[in-house]
Design a protein around this motif. Structure first.
Motif, PDB file in Angstrom:
ATOM      1  N   GLN A  28       6.537 -11.361  54.080  1.00 41.35           N
ATOM      2  CA  GLN A  28       7.546 -10.861  55.006  1.00 41.35           C
ATOM      3  C   GLN A  28       8.751 -10.424  54.207  1.00 41.35           C
ATOM      4  OE1 GLN A  28       8.189 -13.838  58.208  1.00 41.35           O
ATOM      5  NE2 GLN A  28       8.602 -12.080  59.496  1.00 41.35           N
ATOM      6  N   ASP A  29       9.231  -9.226  54.483  1.00 41.72           N
ATOM      7  CA  ASP A  29      10.427  -8.741  53.815  1.00 41.72           C
ATOM      8  C   ASP A  29      11.579  -9.688  54.128  1.00 41.72           C
ATOM      9  OD1 ASP A  29      12.885  -7.240  53.235  1.00 41.72           O
ATOM     10  OD2 ASP A  29      11.554  -5.513  53.014  1.00 41.72           O
ATOM     11  N   PRO A  30      12.359 -10.104  53.112  1.00 37.49           N
ATOM     12  CA  PRO A  30      13.492 -11.003  53.371  1.00 37.49           C
ATOM     13  C   PRO A  30      14.468 -10.471  54.413  1.00 37.49           C
ATOM     14  CG  PRO A  30      13.075 -10.851  51.022  1.00 37.49           C
ATOM     15  CD  PRO A  30      12.189  -9.831  51.677  1.00 37.49           C
ATOM     16  N   LEU A  31      14.536  -9.146  54.574  1.00 35.29           N
ATOM     17  CA  LEU A  31      15.425  -8.571  55.579  1.00 35.29           C
ATOM     18  C   LEU A  31      14.916  -8.813  56.997  1.00 35.29           C
ATOM     19  CD1 LEU A  31      16.327  -5.166  53.891  1.00 35.29           C
ATOM     20  CD2 LEU A  31      17.793  -7.174  54.147  1.00 35.29           C
ATOM     21  N   ASP A  32      13.636  -9.141  57.129  1.00 35.63           N
ATOM     22  CA  ASP A  32      13.042  -9.347  58.452  1.00 35.63           C
ATOM     23  C   ASP A  32      12.716 -10.807  58.732  1.00 35.63           C
ATOM     24  OD1 ASP A  32      13.010  -6.548  58.879  1.00 35.63           O
ATOM     25  OD2 ASP A  32      11.174  -6.398  57.688  1.00 35.63           O
ATOM     26  N   VAL A  82      18.358 -13.437  57.981  1.00 35.78           N
ATOM     27  CA  VAL A  82      17.661 -12.908  56.810  1.00 35.78           C
ATOM     28  C   VAL A  82      17.398 -14.040  55.824  1.00 35.78           C
ATOM     29  CG1 VAL A  82      18.740 -10.643  57.057  1.00 35.78           C
ATOM     30  CG2 VAL A  82      19.785 -12.348  55.542  1.00 35.78           C
ATOM     31  N   SER A  83      16.475 -13.788  54.899  1.00 31.01           N
ATOM     32  CA  SER A  83      16.235 -14.754  53.828  1.00 31.01           C
ATOM     33  C   SER A  83      16.506 -14.126  52.462  1.00 31.01           C
ATOM     34  CB  SER A  83      14.808 -15.301  53.891  1.00 31.01           C
ATOM     35  OG  SER A  83      13.858 -14.256  53.951  1.00 31.01           O
ATOM     36  N   SER A  84      17.308 -13.094  52.442  1.00 29.96           N
ATOM     37  CA  SER A  84      17.777 -12.512  51.186  1.00 29.96           C
ATOM     38  C   SER A  84      18.794 -13.450  50.537  1.00 29.96           C
ATOM     39  CB  SER A  84      18.437 -11.156  51.443  1.00 29.96           C
ATOM     40  OG  SER A  84      17.551 -10.262  52.072  1.00 29.96           O
ATOM     41  N   ASP A  85      18.825 -13.476  49.204  1.00 28.76           N
ATOM     42  CA  ASP A  85      19.791 -14.317  48.499  1.00 28.76           C
ATOM     43  C   ASP A  85      21.211 -13.841  48.791  1.00 28.76           C
ATOM     44  OD1 ASP A  85      17.635 -15.601  47.423  1.00 28.76           O
ATOM     45  OD2 ASP A  85      17.850 -14.762  45.417  1.00 28.76           O
ATOM     46  N   LEU A  86      22.084 -14.792  49.121  1.00 25.38           N
ATOM     47  CA  LEU A  86      23.483 -14.486  49.426  1.00 25.38           C
ATOM     48  C   LEU A  86      24.355 -14.865  48.231  1.00 25.38           C
ATOM     49  CD1 LEU A  86      23.520 -15.774  53.103  1.00 25.38           C
ATOM     50  CD2 LEU A  86      23.233 -13.427  52.308  1.00 25.38           C
ATOM     51  N   VAL A  87      25.382 -14.050  47.969  1.00 21.10           N
ATOM     52  CA  VAL A  87      26.132 -14.165  46.724  1.00 21.10           C
ATOM     53  C   VAL A  87      27.612 -14.473  46.943  1.00 21.10           C
ATOM     54  CG1 VAL A  87      26.789 -12.919  44.622  1.00 21.10           C
ATOM     55  CG2 VAL A  87      24.510 -12.628  45.575  1.00 21.10           C
ATOM     56  N   ALA A  88      28.187 -14.036  48.068  1.00 20.46           N
ATOM     57  CA  ALA A  88      29.632 -14.207  48.281  1.00 20.46           C
ATOM     58  C   ALA A  88      29.906 -14.418  49.766  1.00 20.46           C
ATOM     59  CB  ALA A  88      30.401 -12.993  47.771  1.00 20.46           C
ATOM     60  N   VAL A  89      31.014 -15.106  50.064  1.00 22.26           N
ATOM     61  CA  VAL A  89      31.412 -15.373  51.443  1.00 22.26           C
ATOM     62  C   VAL A  89      32.929 -15.401  51.524  1.00 22.26           C
ATOM     63  CG1 VAL A  89      31.328 -17.893  51.134  1.00 22.26           C
ATOM     64  CG2 VAL A  89      31.077 -16.911  53.432  1.00 22.26           C
ATOM     65  N   HIS A 102      21.961  -9.927  48.164  1.00 22.94           N
ATOM     66  CA  HIS A 102      20.910  -9.020  47.716  1.00 22.94           C
ATOM     67  C   HIS A 102      20.350  -8.218  48.883  1.00 22.94           C
ATOM     68  CE1 HIS A 102      20.149 -10.568  43.474  1.00 22.94           C
ATOM     69  NE2 HIS A 102      21.185 -11.256  43.921  1.00 22.94           N
ATOM     70  N   ASP A 103      19.627  -7.163  48.539  1.00 22.90           N
ATOM     71  CA  ASP A 103      19.038  -6.254  49.533  1.00 22.90           C
ATOM     72  C   ASP A 103      20.107  -5.551  50.356  1.00 22.90           C
ATOM     73  OD1 ASP A 103      16.461  -7.126  48.712  1.00 22.90           O
ATOM     74  OD2 ASP A 103      16.620  -8.853  50.048  1.00 22.90           O
ATOM     75  N   GLY A 104      21.334  -5.437  49.799  1.00 26.72           N
ATOM     76  CA  GLY A 104      22.399  -4.737  50.497  1.00 26.72           C
ATOM     77  C   GLY A 104      22.849  -5.395  51.775  1.00 26.72           C
ATOM     78  N   VAL A 105      22.728  -6.716  51.864  1.00 27.62           N
ATOM     79  CA  VAL A 105      22.999  -7.436  53.106  1.00 27.62           C
ATOM     80  C   VAL A 105      24.489  -7.696  53.295  1.00 27.62           C
ATOM     81  CG1 VAL A 105      22.771  -9.709  54.196  1.00 27.62           C
ATOM     82  CG2 VAL A 105      20.752  -8.534  53.343  1.00 27.62           C
TER      83      VAL A 105
END
Length: 354
Positions: A28-32, A82-89, A102-105
């Motif tokens: 499954q795509d991390p974006l989905d 999403v399950s894309s890696d998150l980098v900043a908040v 990642h993945d432009g999220v």
């Protein structure tokens, strides 16, 4: 070269490598795929941490977002689409916040991080940028075709380009920045976004590692000692030369000074909004990846090697914080007076300050 630079920024900005196990389940795509519940979440890979009022919000691998309402003693996991890696908040107040990765999220929360919605991803980002520069090229903009070629190259393997930093000045106006000179702005709280790639003095298309608002100004930290400052009159980011040749991973400051920190323990300070800089002796030789100024004016910096150092004289001298359990650190925030929370590869660590 493109893949090599991407790997470096992913590691050094601590959008860390994620190890997955083979499974019989279909891909499954991390974006989905929504982020999965993790019973060991507070001991898992986290990349950044911030404050939503009194609540601590930490983000990390596979879309994980954790919340603490008791200064880091206990944690609960948020709902993330999403399950894309998150980098900043970053939060602008008690409730409104954004997380990027990642993945432009780009994710948004209106309830202090309890739930999140996706506002932008790499698929939409590619369309947005392609349409924008295609329209400029059709009007005769000579540089637009160069940007189109770069976008085609960056998205050749799919919507993988990461956002590495996010900053909102208020609940409506904000920026997200990332790899290969990617920067977008919103004026409506993230409902719509527009390219600012062409509005930065960055012909080399350096990575943007972080963005921060300091004393009414907005700055971006980048590669080869570059710091970019928003010229509000021109509506453009202009390049400031620090005299350093390595990467800066973050920025902090106040009305009195601006401080940029990065590779090999390097930190540079400016007292004139980035016009001139002086190198600081941090007594540290490993990458400085996160920093904050506490309510007492202490500068606190976390290193990739697992140290936290402090300065009580605006960066003129630094010393290590004692009783820190070494780990691969990535993010740092002040949770309460004399209490900080550091996150990294091994999860959360709460540290008391003397």
């Amino acid at each position: 070269m493109k893949n090599h630079r991407y790997l470096c920024v992913g590691l050094l900005s601590l959008g860390l490598l994620t190890f997955t196990t083979l499974s019989a389940q279909p891909y499954q795509d991390p974006l989905d795929a929504p982020s999965q519940v993790n019973r060991l979440a507070s001991s898992s890979q986290l990349t950044a941490v911030g404050m939503a009022g009194q609540r601590i919000v930490a983000v990390g691998a596979r879309g994980m977002i954790l919340l603490s309402d008791d200064q880091g003693n206990t944690w609960q996991q948020a709902n993330v689409p999403v399950s894309s890696d998150l980098v900043a908040v970053q939060f602008t107040g008690d409730t409104q916040g954004w997380a990027v990765g990642h993945d432009g999220v780009v994710l948004h929360s209106a309830d202090a991080g309890a739930t999140w919605v996706k506002q932008l991803d790499g698929r939409n980002l590619e369309k947005l940028l392609t349409t924008h520069f295609g329209e400029l090229a059709a009007k005769g903009d000579e540089k637009a075709q160069q940007y189109l070629d770069l976008i085609k190259l960056n998205f050749a393997n799919g919507p993988e380009q990461p956002f590495l930093g996010v900053w909102f000045e208020d609940e409506q106006n904000g920026f997200a920045v990332g790899a290969f000179g990617t920067i977008v702005q919103t004026r409506d709280g993230g409902k719509t976004w527009e390219s600012w790639i062409e509005k930065v003095d960055n012909p080399e298309m350096f990575h943007y590692n972080a963005i921060a608002g300091i004393a009414g100004q907005i700055y971006i930290s980048s590669e080869q000692g570059a710091v970019f400052k928003l010229d509000r009159a021109q509506q453009r980011f202009v390049k400031l030369s620090s005299g350093y040749t390595g990467s800066f991973f973050g920025l902090l400051g106040n009305q009195d000074y601006l401080l940029a920190f990065g590779l090999r323990g390097n930190a540079y300070k400016s007292v004139d909004e980035g016009q001139t800089w002086s190198r600081l002796d941090t007594a540290n030789t490993t990458g400085l990846v996160a920093g904050v100024i506490d309510e007492k004016g202490r500068i606190l910096l976390a290193s990739v090697a697992g140290a936290v150092i402090e300065s009580r004289d605006q960066g003129n001298s630094f010393k290590p914080i004692p009783d820190v359990r070494p780990a691969l650190f990535a993010g740092l925030t002040v949770a309460a007076p004399n209490r900080i929370v550091v996150v990294g590869l091994s999860g959360v660590q709460v540290i008391g300050l003397q």
